[in-house]
Design a protein around this motif. Sequence first.
Motif, PDB file in Angstrom:
ATOM      1  N   ALA A  62      35.523 -29.488 -13.902  1.00 38.40           N
ATOM      2  CA  ALA A  62      35.180 -29.580 -12.360  1.00 38.40           C
ATOM      3  C   ALA A  62      35.123 -28.349 -11.875  1.00 38.40           C
ATOM      4  O   ALA A  62      35.114 -27.324 -11.700  1.00 38.40           O
ATOM      5  CB  ALA A  62      37.040 -29.642 -12.389  1.00 38.40           C
ATOM      6  N   SER A  63      34.549 -28.559 -10.786  1.00 44.98           N
ATOM      7  CA  SER A  63      33.337 -28.064  -9.693  1.00 44.98           C
ATOM      8  C   SER A  63      33.894 -28.069  -8.938  1.00 44.98           C
ATOM      9  O   SER A  63      34.326 -29.007  -8.456  1.00 44.98           O
ATOM     10  CB  SER A  63      32.247 -27.812  -9.574  1.00 44.98           C
ATOM     11  OG  SER A  63      31.764 -29.280  -8.757  1.00 44.98           O
ATOM     12  N   ARG A  64      34.517 -26.702  -7.739  1.00 42.71           N
ATOM     13  CA  ARG A  64      34.641 -26.446  -6.581  1.00 42.71           C
ATOM     14  C   ARG A  64      33.901 -25.501  -5.684  1.00 42.71           C
ATOM     15  O   ARG A  64      33.487 -24.420  -6.573  1.00 42.71           O
ATOM     16  CB  ARG A  64      36.559 -26.127  -7.112  1.00 42.71           C
ATOM     17  CG  ARG A  64      36.469 -25.146  -7.686  1.00 42.71           C
ATOM     18  CD  ARG A  64      38.523 -24.624  -7.506  1.00 42.71           C
ATOM     19  NE  ARG A  64      38.347 -23.686  -8.100  1.00 42.71           N
ATOM     20  CZ  ARG A  64      38.833 -22.922  -7.679  1.00 42.71           C
ATOM     21  NH1 ARG A  64      39.474 -21.947  -6.905  1.00 42.71           N
ATOM     22  NH2 ARG A  64      39.195 -21.541  -8.994  1.00 42.71           N
ATOM     23  N   GLU A  65      33.340 -25.660  -4.693  1.00 38.74           N
ATOM     24  CA  GLU A  65      33.329 -25.079  -3.969  1.00 38.74           C
ATOM     25  C   GLU A  65      33.957 -23.486  -3.744  1.00 38.74           C
ATOM     26  O   GLU A  65      35.262 -23.780  -2.823  1.00 38.74           O
ATOM     27  CB  GLU A  65      33.251 -25.408  -2.414  1.00 38.74           C
ATOM     28  CG  GLU A  65      32.018 -26.076  -3.279  1.00 38.74           C
ATOM     29  CD  GLU A  65      30.574 -25.941  -3.300  1.00 38.74           C
ATOM     30  OE1 GLU A  65      30.001 -24.936  -3.000  1.00 38.74           O
ATOM     31  OE2 GLU A  65      30.217 -26.428  -4.393  1.00 38.74           O
ATOM     32  N   VAL A  66      33.503 -22.815  -3.463  1.00 42.71           N
ATOM     33  CA  VAL A  66      34.341 -20.996  -3.201  1.00 42.71           C
ATOM     34  C   VAL A  66      33.758 -20.564  -1.687  1.00 42.71           C
ATOM     35  O   VAL A  66      32.072 -20.585  -2.040  1.00 42.71           O
ATOM     36  CB  VAL A  66      34.046 -20.516  -4.154  1.00 42.71           C
ATOM     37  CG1 VAL A  66      36.278 -20.871  -5.111  1.00 42.71           C
ATOM     38  CG2 VAL A  66      33.431 -20.235  -5.434  1.00 42.71           C
ATOM     39  N   THR A  70      29.701 -22.123  -6.016  1.00 42.55           N
ATOM     40  CA  THR A  70      30.589 -23.272  -6.465  1.00 42.55           C
ATOM     41  C   THR A  70      30.796 -22.824  -8.033  1.00 42.55           C
ATOM     42  O   THR A  70      30.273 -21.750  -8.298  1.00 42.55           O
ATOM     43  CB  THR A  70      29.233 -24.395  -7.600  1.00 42.55           C
ATOM     44  OG1 THR A  70      28.552 -25.059  -5.977  1.00 42.55           O
ATOM     45  CG2 THR A  70      30.012 -25.514  -8.194  1.00 42.55           C
ATOM     46  N   HIS A  71      32.551 -23.407  -7.947  1.00 40.19           N
ATOM     47  CA  HIS A  71      32.486 -22.210  -9.388  1.00 40.19           C
ATOM     48  C   HIS A  71      33.046 -23.792 -10.376  1.00 40.19           C
ATOM     49  O   HIS A  71      33.794 -24.388  -9.669  1.00 40.19           O
ATOM     50  CB  HIS A  71      33.731 -21.675  -8.752  1.00 40.19           C
ATOM     51  CG  HIS A  71      35.243 -20.937  -9.842  1.00 40.19           C
ATOM     52  ND1 HIS A  71      34.547 -20.019 -10.465  1.00 40.19           N
ATOM     53  CD2 HIS A  71      36.611 -21.423 -10.566  1.00 40.19           C
ATOM     54  CE1 HIS A  71      35.525 -19.715 -11.915  1.00 40.19           C
ATOM     55  NE2 HIS A  71      36.912 -20.727 -11.732  1.00 40.19           N
ATOM     56  N   ASP A  73      35.447 -25.001 -13.186  1.00 42.42           N
ATOM     57  CA  ASP A  73      37.180 -24.525 -13.622  1.00 42.42           C
ATOM     58  C   ASP A  73      36.664 -25.618 -14.957  1.00 42.42           C
ATOM     59  O   ASP A  73      36.625 -26.691 -15.121  1.00 42.42           O
ATOM     60  CB  ASP A  73      38.257 -25.577 -12.631  1.00 42.42           C
ATOM     61  CG  ASP A  73      38.239 -24.249 -12.264  1.00 42.42           C
ATOM     62  OD1 ASP A  73      38.339 -23.478 -12.010  1.00 42.42           O
ATOM     63  OD2 ASP A  73      38.825 -25.379 -10.983  1.00 42.42           O
TER      64      ASP A  73
END
Length: 175
Positions: A62-66, A70-71, A73
């Motif tokens: 799962a990608s999430r914006e930081v 993009t990070h 998980d």
Amino acid sequence: MNMQFILFFIVPILLGVVITVTGAVFLLIAARRKKKAGDVETHDWETTGGKIVASRLEKHEASREVEKGTHIDITYVPVVEYVYTVKNEEYSSNKVFPGEHIYFSQKAAQEILDQHPLNMYVPVRYNPADPAVSSLANRPEGTNYIYILGLVLTSFGVLACCFATFMTFIATGRY
């Protein structure tokens, strides 16, 4: 109103109300998380025998914006396929825990798979109203810190309001 009344009654009461409302918000968040996780009540489920026929780890990304981009998980789901019989009808499932899949670290997911080797006979919990719905274990219990924090804050806020009211009655001689 005199300044002492405001300082010793109104301020503690308002502080108690704010703490109580904050605690109630945490309790609401904990309740919504539990509902969203798809918790399934299994206390009235029955048990039968089953056999493990396959097992594997499923990797989920799962990608999430930081801040720095993009990070990704990476989590894992232990998938254990098993067969079981209820009232002379055979069923198959791959749910280790009831409800929605639970995501684990690779090590934790592998430990669950290691507990369920191929061809092992296992107890299977199933819903008597729908025997096709089953699991090998109850949902793992973790500490719900949000719930605990909400309970502590709500209790403390109510106690602060009660204490402030009680002290005001004593101070004014109206007890």
